[in-house]
Design an enzyme around this catalytic site. Structure first.
Site, mmCIF file in Angstrom:
data_model
loop_
_atom_site.group_PDB
_atom_site.id
_atom_site.type_symbol
_atom_site.label_atom_id
_atom_site.label_comp_id
_atom_site.label_asym_id
_atom_site.label_seq_id
_atom_site.Cartn_x
_atom_site.Cartn_y
_atom_site.Cartn_z
ATOM 1 N N ASP A 145 -14.727 5.114 -22.920
ATOM 2 C CA ASP A 145 -13.858 6.086 -22.250
ATOM 3 C C ASP A 145 -13.770 7.264 -23.204
ATOM 4 O O ASP A 145 -13.174 7.163 -24.269
ATOM 5 C CB ASP A 145 -12.483 5.436 -22.038
ATOM 6 C CG ASP A 145 -11.448 6.389 -21.455
ATOM 7 O OD1 ASP A 145 -11.705 7.606 -21.402
ATOM 8 O OD2 ASP A 145 -10.379 5.892 -21.062
ATOM 9 N N TYR B 22 -2.404 0.350 -29.699
ATOM 10 C CA TYR B 22 -2.918 0.553 -28.343
ATOM 11 C C TYR B 22 -3.866 1.739 -28.298
ATOM 12 O O TYR B 22 -3.525 2.823 -28.740
ATOM 13 C CB TYR B 22 -1.777 0.817 -27.363
ATOM 14 C CG TYR B 22 -2.297 1.074 -25.961
ATOM 15 C CD1 TYR B 22 -2.646 0.012 -25.134
ATOM 16 C CD2 TYR B 22 -2.484 2.357 -25.483
ATOM 17 C CE1 TYR B 22 -3.147 0.224 -23.872
ATOM 18 C CE2 TYR B 22 -2.994 2.583 -24.207
ATOM 19 C CZ TYR B 22 -3.320 1.515 -23.408
ATOM 20 O OH TYR B 22 -3.832 1.735 -22.159
ATOM 21 N N LYS C 48 -7.341 0.061 -22.578
ATOM 22 C CA LYS C 48 -7.850 -1.292 -22.358
ATOM 23 C C LYS C 48 -9.340 -1.325 -22.656
ATOM 24 O O LYS C 48 -9.964 -0.290 -22.863
ATOM 25 C CB LYS C 48 -7.600 -1.698 -20.893
ATOM 26 C CG LYS C 48 -6.313 -2.481 -20.720
ATOM 27 C CD LYS C 48 -6.403 -3.895 -21.287
ATOM 28 C CE LYS C 48 -5.044 -4.571 -21.216
ATOM 29 N NZ LYS C 48 -4.855 -5.577 -22.256
ATOM 30 N N SER D 231 -34.597 -17.651 -9.497
ATOM 31 C CA SER D 231 -35.592 -18.478 -10.206
ATOM 32 C C SER D 231 -35.008 -19.272 -11.382
ATOM 33 O O SER D 231 -35.396 -19.088 -12.533
ATOM 34 C CB SER D 231 -36.748 -17.617 -10.720
ATOM 35 O OG SER D 231 -37.272 -16.823 -9.702
HETATM 36 P P1 13P Z 1 1.028 8.953 -22.287
HETATM 37 O O1 13P Z 1 2.207 8.425 -23.037
HETATM 38 O O2 13P Z 1 0.061 9.692 -23.135
HETATM 39 O O3 13P Z 1 1.399 9.629 -21.005
HETATM 40 O O4 13P Z 1 0.185 7.675 -21.924
HETATM 41 C C1 13P Z 1 0.505 6.928 -20.874
HETATM 42 C C2 13P Z 1 -0.746 6.567 -20.238
HETATM 43 O O5 13P Z 1 -1.617 7.337 -20.032
HETATM 44 C C3 13P Z 1 -0.866 5.190 -19.864
HETATM 45 O O6 13P Z 1 -2.003 5.059 -19.149
HETATM 46 P P1 13P Z 2 -7.911 3.017 -19.586
HETATM 47 O O1 13P Z 2 -7.951 1.866 -20.548
HETATM 48 O O2 13P Z 2 -8.867 2.848 -18.466
HETATM 49 O O3 13P Z 2 -8.087 4.310 -20.327
HETATM 50 O O4 13P Z 2 -6.488 3.021 -18.914
HETATM 51 C C1 13P Z 2 -5.399 3.223 -19.714
HETATM 52 C C2 13P Z 2 -4.105 3.122 -19.016
HETATM 53 O O5 13P Z 2 -3.136 2.998 -19.718
HETATM 54 C C3 13P Z 2 -4.012 3.208 -17.555
HETATM 55 O O6 13P Z 2 -2.697 3.248 -17.128
HETATM 56 MG MG MG Z 3 -10.937 2.757 -18.505
HETATM 57 MG MG MG Z 4 -8.592 6.159 -20.137
#
Ligand code: 13P
Ligand code: 13P
Ligand code: MG
Ligand code: MG
Length: 366
Positions: A13, A229, A232, A243
């Site tokens: 990402d 964090y 994900k 096969s």
């Molecule tokens: P922010 O605190 O940067 O808005 O992150 C929240 C977020 O994007 C969770 O997906």
């Molecule tokens: P990603 O891991 O796909 O960037 O998503 C983060 C997230 O916090 C979505 O709410």
């Molecule tokens: Mg993602």
């Molecule tokens: Mg993302």
């Protein structure tokens, strides 16, 4: 001796458009340009796509797994795409590139990797599964169904080349240990572990009859690498078919039942894994629900013939419907478990701050 081909999928990402929803076209173009320019003499072929906000590089080459040139190429593609993401101020630009410089291998640097080396069979159908808004353990359930459940995979009963079963390599991501389970005889022991997908992940599966690799997945956990964090881990998985391996339809069948996976909003909620086409891999509702895409290719002397976008099939409409119903049900639980992940698995947790603030208000229970 027949030469071996390596199928490598590396994803990252490097910036979401809009928020964490999709990959902007310019990022895909930029990554493809880098693979095209710098990939000459390195790659046999490549396909660039996006699933949710994850940029996915599917590559074939003759250099084996963990090859520095191939990993550097992918890294350069992500860096170039990140530059575009920064210009457009895309969300979390460079999110998964945990280091400023490349050091030999993308493992441990943020991007997710699944790769396998094998001799291309007379016909070599493969499926690349790619998920967004979830974690590597999301593959445990479908891989178990594909390679160990005769109610899913008729070949385990009917095909003499599958009847002896498959060996599962399971990783303990916390203790950093691995174990091999020979199925079917080890099924009950194995389920004790892979039923806990936050910690134990099926890394690879091998055919016991053919003595060949059949499937492999990415098992990076960014938070374990970065210690905080960072999004994900949105995993990928490669499955060889036919096969002596599961038929294409046997590999797709587990996704007709949208199982609950960890991820979704803020990486902190359980929700159904919805099978979708590339066009529908744009998680929006509560940043989800989590998505999975399946692209099929025939390999031909290292060329990727395809893709076929399998979950575009209307036969998966029922699974999508069920996933939407499950999503509505789970959403109604709001901040309560089991919609919200248990505390120790929450990626975004205010817990330490709240505990500190309330420190003096907690008193002993006699
Ligand atoms: P922010 O605190 O940067 O808005 O992150 C929240 C977020 O994007 C969770 O997906
Ligand atoms: P990603 O891991 O796909 O960037 O998503 C983060 C997230 O916090 C979505 O709410
Ligand atoms: Mg993602
Ligand atoms: Mg993302």
């Amino acid at each position: 001796m027949a030469t071996k081909i390596t199928l490598t999928v590396i994803k990252a990402d490097v910036g979401g458009y809009v928020g964490h929803a999709t990959v902007h076209d310019i990022l895909k173009q930029k990554a493809a340009e880098v693979l095209d320019d710098k990939g000459k003499g390195v790659l046999d072929d490549y396909h660039v796509t996006g699933v949710g906000d994850d940029l996915e590089l599917i590559m074939t080459h003759r250099k084996g797994v963990d090859n520095e040139e191939v990993h550097k190429l992918a890294w350069d593609a992500f860096v170039a795409a990140t530059q575009e993401a920064k210009k457009l101020k895309l969300y979390g630009a460079g999110q998964d590139l945990l280091s400023d410089s490349f050091s030999g291998n993308v493992r441990g640097m943020g991007p997710g990797v699944a790769e396998m080396e094998f001799v291309e069979r007379p016909s070599e159908p493969v499926i690349i599964f790619m998920a967004d808004k979830t974690e590597p353990g999301a593959w445990n359930f479908p891989l178990y169904k594909m390679f160990a459940d005769p109610f899913n995979t008729a070949g385990l009963v009917i095909d003499p080349k599958m009847h002896a079963g498959f060996t599962f390599e399971v990783h303990d991501l916390m203790a950093k240990k691995r174990i091999l389970f020979n199925c079917p005889e080890d099924i009950y022991d194995m389920l004790v572990f892979i039923g806990a997908p936050a910690r134990f992940c099926v890394k690879s599966v091998y055919s016991r009859t053919l003595n060949e690799i059949a499937a492999t997945s990415s098992t990076q956990r960014l938070s374990l690498i970065a210690g905080r964090y960072v999004g994900k881990d949105d995993p990928v998985c490669i499955v060889r078919c036919q096969s002596g391996m599961p038929a294409v339809g046997e590999a797709l069948e587990p996704f007709a039942m949208p199982h609950l996976v960890a991820g979704w909003m803020r990486g902190s909620h359980n929700g159904p894994l919805m099978p979708v086409s590339v066009a529908h891999a744009c998680p929006s509702r509560f940043d989800g629900p989590p998505r999975v895409v399946a692209l099929g290719f025939q390999l031909a002397e290292g060329k990727l013939v395809g893709p076929v976008d399998f979950f575009a099939d209307v036969a998966f409409d029922g699974a999508r419907q069920m996933a939407n119903e499950l999503a509505s049900y789970m959403r109604r639980l709001g901040p309560f478990e089991p919609h919200r992940l248990p505390l120790d698995e929450m990626e975004y947790t205010t817990m330490p701050e709240v505990v500190k603030k309330l420190e003096n208000r907690f008193t002993e229970i006699e």
